[in-house]
Design a protein around this motif. Structure first.
Motif, PDB file in Angstrom:
ATOM      1  N   TYR A  85       0.862  -1.186   0.000  1.00  0.00           N
ATOM      2  CA  TYR A  85       0.000   0.000   0.000  1.00  0.00           C
ATOM      3  C   TYR A  85       0.890   1.224   0.000  1.00  0.00           C
ATOM      4  O   TYR A  85       1.369   1.669   1.029  1.00  0.00           O
ATOM      5  CB  TYR A  85      -0.908  -0.028   1.229  1.00  0.00           C
ATOM      6  CG  TYR A  85      -2.092   0.908   1.151  1.00  0.00           C
ATOM      7  CD1 TYR A  85      -3.159   0.636   0.316  1.00  0.00           C
ATOM      8  CD2 TYR A  85      -2.135   2.064   1.922  1.00  0.00           C
ATOM      9  CE1 TYR A  85      -4.244   1.480   0.252  1.00  0.00           C
ATOM     10  CE2 TYR A  85      -3.218   2.919   1.860  1.00  0.00           C
ATOM     11  CZ  TYR A  85      -4.273   2.623   1.021  1.00  0.00           C
ATOM     12  OH  TYR A  85      -5.359   3.459   0.966  1.00  0.00           O
ATOM     13  N   ASP A  86       1.148   1.731  -1.175  1.00  0.00           N
ATOM     14  CA  ASP A  86       1.951   2.938  -1.328  1.00  0.00           C
ATOM     15  C   ASP A  86       1.075   3.950  -2.042  1.00  0.00           C
ATOM     16  O   ASP A  86       0.607   3.700  -3.154  1.00  0.00           O
ATOM     17  CB  ASP A  86       3.209   2.629  -2.146  1.00  0.00           C
ATOM     18  CG  ASP A  86       4.154   3.820  -2.190  1.00  0.00           C
ATOM     19  OD1 ASP A  86       3.656   4.948  -2.315  1.00  0.00           O
ATOM     20  OD2 ASP A  86       5.379   3.615  -2.107  1.00  0.00           O
ATOM     21  N   LEU A  87       0.833   5.083  -1.407  1.00  0.00           N
ATOM     22  CA  LEU A  87      -0.117   6.037  -1.970  1.00  0.00           C
ATOM     23  C   LEU A  87       0.342   6.578  -3.317  1.00  0.00           C
ATOM     24  O   LEU A  87      -0.467   7.019  -4.121  1.00  0.00           O
ATOM     25  CB  LEU A  87      -0.338   7.208  -1.001  1.00  0.00           C
ATOM     26  CG  LEU A  87      -0.967   6.842   0.327  1.00  0.00           C
ATOM     27  CD1 LEU A  87      -1.236   8.086   1.122  1.00  0.00           C
ATOM     28  CD2 LEU A  87      -2.244   6.077   0.118  1.00  0.00           C
ATOM     29  N   ARG A  88       1.642   6.536  -3.573  1.00  0.00           N
ATOM     30  CA  ARG A  88       2.104   6.982  -4.878  1.00  0.00           C
ATOM     31  C   ARG A  88       1.529   6.086  -5.977  1.00  0.00           C
ATOM     32  O   ARG A  88       1.319   6.514  -7.101  1.00  0.00           O
ATOM     33  CB  ARG A  88       3.630   6.951  -4.932  1.00  0.00           C
ATOM     34  CG  ARG A  88       4.259   8.021  -4.067  1.00  0.00           C
ATOM     35  CD  ARG A  88       5.761   7.898  -4.030  1.00  0.00           C
ATOM     36  NE  ARG A  88       6.188   6.696  -3.324  1.00  0.00           N
ATOM     37  CZ  ARG A  88       7.453   6.333  -3.173  1.00  0.00           C
ATOM     38  NH1 ARG A  88       8.404   7.052  -3.704  1.00  0.00           N
ATOM     39  NH2 ARG A  88       7.768   5.248  -2.504  1.00  0.00           N
ATOM     40  N   LYS A  89       1.310   4.798  -5.623  1.00  0.00           N
ATOM     41  CA  LYS A  89       0.715   3.877  -6.588  1.00  0.00           C
ATOM     42  C   LYS A  89      -0.806   3.854  -6.466  1.00  0.00           C
ATOM     43  O   LYS A  89      -1.508   3.654  -7.444  1.00  0.00           O
ATOM     44  CB  LYS A  89       1.237   2.458  -6.313  1.00  0.00           C
ATOM     45  CG  LYS A  89       2.711   2.278  -6.545  1.00  0.00           C
ATOM     46  CD  LYS A  89       2.990   1.859  -7.969  1.00  0.00           C
ATOM     47  CE  LYS A  89       4.451   1.424  -8.093  1.00  0.00           C
ATOM     48  NZ  LYS A  89       4.881   1.351  -9.481  1.00  0.00           N
ATOM     49  N   ALA A 121     -12.506  18.686   2.008  1.00  0.00           N
ATOM     50  CA  ALA A 121     -11.646  17.842   1.182  1.00  0.00           C
ATOM     51  C   ALA A 121     -10.603  17.197   2.073  1.00  0.00           C
ATOM     52  O   ALA A 121     -10.198  17.757   3.083  1.00  0.00           O
ATOM     53  CB  ALA A 121     -10.964  18.664   0.104  1.00  0.00           C
ATOM     54  N   TYR A 122     -10.209  15.996   1.686  1.00  0.00           N
ATOM     55  CA  TYR A 122      -9.136  15.305   2.394  1.00  0.00           C
ATOM     56  C   TYR A 122      -8.066  14.959   1.377  1.00  0.00           C
ATOM     57  O   TYR A 122      -8.317  14.224   0.423  1.00  0.00           O
ATOM     58  CB  TYR A 122      -9.685  14.037   3.068  1.00  0.00           C
ATOM     59  CG  TYR A 122      -8.636  13.242   3.798  1.00  0.00           C
ATOM     60  CD1 TYR A 122      -7.951  13.796   4.869  1.00  0.00           C
ATOM     61  CD2 TYR A 122      -8.305  11.951   3.408  1.00  0.00           C
ATOM     62  CE1 TYR A 122      -6.981  13.081   5.538  1.00  0.00           C
ATOM     63  CE2 TYR A 122      -7.342  11.223   4.081  1.00  0.00           C
ATOM     64  CZ  TYR A 122      -6.679  11.797   5.143  1.00  0.00           C
ATOM     65  OH  TYR A 122      -5.709  11.091   5.794  1.00  0.00           O
ATOM     66  N   GLY A 123      -6.907  15.543   1.536  1.00  0.00           N
ATOM     67  CA  GLY A 123      -5.802  15.278   0.627  1.00  0.00           C
ATOM     68  C   GLY A 123      -4.708  14.548   1.359  1.00  0.00           C
ATOM     69  O   GLY A 123      -4.414  14.857   2.503  1.00  0.00           O
ATOM     70  N   ARG A 124      -4.122  13.564   0.708  1.00  0.00           N
ATOM     71  CA  ARG A 124      -3.081  12.791   1.389  1.00  0.00           C
ATOM     72  C   ARG A 124      -1.984  12.430   0.411  1.00  0.00           C
ATOM     73  O   ARG A 124      -2.233  12.251  -0.780  1.00  0.00           O
ATOM     74  CB  ARG A 124      -3.670  11.523   1.998  1.00  0.00           C
ATOM     75  CG  ARG A 124      -4.405  10.661   0.995  1.00  0.00           C
ATOM     76  CD  ARG A 124      -4.914   9.392   1.636  1.00  0.00           C
ATOM     77  NE  ARG A 124      -5.256   8.411   0.615  1.00  0.00           N
ATOM     78  CZ  ARG A 124      -5.439   7.124   0.847  1.00  0.00           C
ATOM     79  NH1 ARG A 124      -5.339   6.649   2.051  1.00  0.00           N
ATOM     80  NH2 ARG A 124      -5.737   6.291  -0.117  1.00  0.00           N
TER      81      ARG A 124
END
Lengths: 212, 397, 207
Positions: free
Chosen positions: B257-261, B330-333
């Motif tokens: 689980y990598d948010l970049r992917k 908004a939720y940004g991560r």
């Protein structure tokens, strides 16, 4: 992920007593959220986690929101007896809309890599009905964040196993993230161009004390 | 207002001593016969700042561990509600003060989501380059600090800081500050790249693998490091997910689980990189994940530095002063070096956010700290804490 | 009694150095400051960077960061002092043996800095303990820390061992202990140590 309406209907078919409401989001490109009543929050969370099509196994962000009481002036027509006649008088009535706290959960799925589903719980008011259900039995990751909401907003979580203050010290009486929090007055004079600090300094030294 | 003072008795009295040891008589409360209660921190050489743990020990074995937070609670969220969207950016620098550029990015990403802004192409490239440089220096320093906690006094940390200074020179040339960069803006970046910066960066990035080779040859097969970290502080996969661990801590337990992917934010889709995963979930795996992630970051950097496009770095239509997004939330991560760094913003249509919330990866990664430490020796607690990689500015905010 | 120049030069040629005790004592002290390894926030990273290879604080004899306050004589307050942390900082300072010095590093330690408006932020550590050197910056660069350290060294070099302005560690009536504030219901109690710090009087011109 499925649409929020579909998810709501599926939860309702599994848990017919749950009170669910879709809260629209003013920002168009961001997801709307699902509000659930505190009595069924835990069951709904369990459904969301275990449902094979959703599998929202990861509670990313938990936070509180303070919505203070709003006093709305409203003009009402009232009939009054005046010198034997009944006449219509227009009066302004202050209607008080009670405020509330909201606790927001952002749920994602690590298994299916989708999300977020924004889940909300609302307290009854800001004074005595300030309890919501803790989702820590389902999501361990909410533990510290719910403690933080308790610490800073004063929302109590039913079913949290260790509900203590997280950031402030034990014995601290206030809930600083509430909108009506009054901070301690320790703004002695300091030469600063910062307007707000200067304003607070002026309040610290009332002008009648310091003339001279 | 309801009085909560008596509602919850603290399990361990949290504010007795700043540091040191004290014995609790066996007749009293939870600490039974032969158990020792230790308060570790907030001033302790290996708690990475002002973190504190209340430990209950049986001999040297940890029976219970309760983290105590708040010694660096700087009220970032409350202050941010009183200032404009633009004025919060310098405060985000001071969250995780090793990685101010990624903090900036997470915040501007949330504002951009809230207002529906897309930054120009060149800015996206600069963001990726800056974020990966930040990841390199953060991971290098984290490994230095971890080995220092293991007893390698200074030497690996010196090597790591030597590399960090090279990256800080680049960051300083780009942003004007070594640590508090205050560089990204919603709608792009504050300034364009200085002349010759890309070439300098290419040189630093080209040299970085040598440092990694050196570090690897010195450390990864080091007997002491292996003995102290392998099998220590195991975080099982299911617990890692349930306790909302993110970043290298989660991936060390084998969760992909990598948010970049996952989130495809920025332009990470254009770059080839792999996501290293651990097998055992112990401290050694978390250590190695960082090392391998740095190799992947170098790949991203090499690709990104090759084709930075020309063009503006800032969307000229965005009015960053007197910026009023429509009411909404908004939720940004993003995938910060420490894990998922998120910003949750609620706008009521005015110049200041109505609610401003930081989702701090360091704090939430500590949820499972007790589970990782129970049954381990007290000396291992230091190593486990070091392998999670916390920064107190972000834990307490 | 002072030795005259010619005699001193002659003695030095013979390999004998004469020096005043006061100078020797201060020279020794100023070149081996042992800071407390005590990082609060962002500034601590710059403090660590200052002790690393590029800036090399050990050139000034101050690289021996001690983890215990009992072994340290310089406290570098590097970072934001929160109200929750302030009693611990004062307690650590009390635990340090005399002679001891304090450097307030960074805007937060001086005045609260950017976080001044926080409800949990102490608006300057000098409200509870005396500060010798203030280093502005957010965070100060390592060079600034080194400069602050050199200023402190100069201060130590100028201290007199006798007389009315001798430093506090040579006075029998001062024990170097400062009262530790307590956690109150809304704020620290007391909000400042009056013997160390008084709020400045704000004199307004009559309008």
């Amino acid at each position: 992920m499925e649409s929020l309406e579909l998810i709501r209907d599926r939860i309702l078919s599994a848990l017919p007593q749950a009170q669910l409401e879709i809260v629209p989001n003013g920002s168009a490109n961001n997801p709307a959220s699902l509000r659930v009543d505190a009595a069924h929050a835990l069951a709904v969370a369990q459904f969301l986690r275990d449902d094979p099509a959703l599998r929202l196994d990861y509670a990313s962000n938990v936070t509180g929101i303070d919505c203070p009481d709003v006093v709305k002036p409203e003009k009402v027509k009232i009939t009054r007896e005046y010198q034997g006649q009944s006449i219509e008088v227009e009066e302004t009535v202050q209607t008080k809309i009670p405020g509330y706290f909201e606790v927001v959960y952002h749920l994602y799925s690590m298994a299916l890599k989708h999300g977020p589903l924004v889940l909300r719980q609302r307290t009854g008011n800001r004074s005595d009905q300030i309890e919501v259900a803790s989702l820590t039995p389902i999501y361990r990751g909410a533990e510290f964040q719910e403690r933080e909401v308790y610490d800073l907003f004063g929302v109590r979580f039913q079913g949290h196993r260790d509900l203590r203050r997280l950031l402030m010290w034990e014995g601290f009486q206030d809930f600083p993230m509430r909108k009506d929090y009054v901070e301690p007055d320790d703004y002695e004079y300091e030469p600063t161009p910062h307007n707000e600090v200067l304003d607070k300094t002026r309040r610290h030294y009332p002008p009648e004390v310091n003339h001279g | 207002m309801v009085d909560f003072a008596s509602a919850n008795e603290p399990v361990v009295s949290p504010l007795e001593m700043p540091t040191g040891f004290h014995f609790t008589p066996s007749s009293e409360g939870t600490v039974g016969e032969g158990l020792l209660e230790v308060s570790m921190g907030p001033q302790h050489p290996s708690t990475h700042g002002v973190f504190r743990m209340d430990l209950v020990l049986d001999g040297e074995t940890v029976v219970r561990l309760k983290p105590v937070f708040g010694y660096l609670h700087r009220n970032h969220e409350k202050i941010a509600e009183t200032i404009t969207y633009l004025a919060s950016i310098p405060y985000t620098d001071r969250l995780d003060y090793f990685c101010s550029l990624t903090n900036n990015w997470a915040y501007v990403l949330a504002v951009e989501k809230l207002a529906g802004i897309t930054p120009p192409e060149r800015a996206e490239y600069i963001r990726v380059i800056a974020a990966e440089l930040t990841r390199l220096q953060n991971h290098a320093c984290m490994m230095g600090f971890l080995t220092q906690d293991l007893g390698a006094m200074g030497t690996p940390l010196m090597y790591a800081f030597r590399e960090r200074e090279k990256i800080l020179d680049l960051v300083e040339a780009l942003t004007g500050a070594r640590m508090m960069c205050n560089y990204f803006r919603f709608g792009g970046c504050r300034t364009d790249l200085p002349a010759g910066w890309l070439e300098q960066t290419r040189q630093v990035v080209a040299h970085f693998p040598h440092f990694l080779d050196e570090f690897e040859s010195l450390l990864i097969t080091n007997e002491i490091l292996m003995a102290r970290t392998q099998g220590v502080g195991v975080l099982p996969r299911e617990l890692a997910i349930n306790a909302s661990a993110t970043g290298p801590v989660l991936r060390g337990s084998g969760v992909d689980y990598d948010l970049r992917k996952v989130d495809h934010y920025g332009i990470y889709d254009r770059f080839e990189f792999r996501v290293p995963l651990g097998d055992h979930g112990d401290c050694y795996d978390r250590f190695m994940i960082r090392l391998l992630e740095m190799r992947e970051s170098i790949k991203i950097l090499n690709a990104a530095l090759k084709d930075v496009p020309e063009g503006p770095v800032m969307d000229p239509k965005i009015k960053i002063r007197n910026f009023k997004p429509k009411s909404g939330e908004a939720y940004g991560r993003i995938e910060g070096p420490k894990g998922e760094l998120g910003f949750y913003l609620i706008s009521d249509g005015s110049t200041n956010p109505y609610r401003y919330r930081i989702r701090p990866p360091s704090l939430i990664n500590l949820t499972a700290l007790e589970d990782m430490c129970i049954g381990q020796k007290i000396a291992d607690v230091v190593v486990i804490l070091g392998s999670i990689d916390i920064v107190l500015g972000e834990v307490d905010r | 009694m002072a030795v005259d120049e010619a005699l001193r030069d002659e003695l030095r040629r013979q390999g004998i150095v004469t020096i005043q005790l006061e100078t020797l004592y201060n020279w020794g002290r100023k070149n081996s400051l042992w800071p407390l390894g005590f990082g609060l926030a962002c500034c601590a990273i710059e403090m660590i960077a200052a002790s690393m290879a590029r800036f090399d604080l050990s050139r000034f004899g101050a690289e021996v960061f001690r983890p215990s306050p009992r072994q340290a004589d310089l406290m570098i307050v590097a970072g934001t002092v929160t109200k929750k942390m302030a009693p611990q900082v004062v307690r650590l300072f009390n635990q340090m043996p005399e002679p001891k010095y304090v450097i307030a590093m960074g805007a937060c330690a001086i005045s609260g800095g950017p976080f001044k408006q926080g409800y949990n932020v102490l608006k300057g550590i000098d409200r509870y303990i005396p500060v010798d050197v203030h280093i502005p910056g957010c965070p100060p660069r390592p060079e600034a820390l080194i400069h602050g350290l050199m200023l402190l060294q100069r201060k130590i070099a100028g201290q007199k061992l006798t007389g009315p302005d001798r430093p506090s560690h040579l006075r029998a009536d001062e024990n170097g202990e400062f009262p530790v504030p307590a956690f109150g219901a809304h704020d620290l109690e007391p909000a400042q140590n009056q013997s160390v710090w008084q709020p400045p009087k704000l004199v307004r011109e009559p309008v």
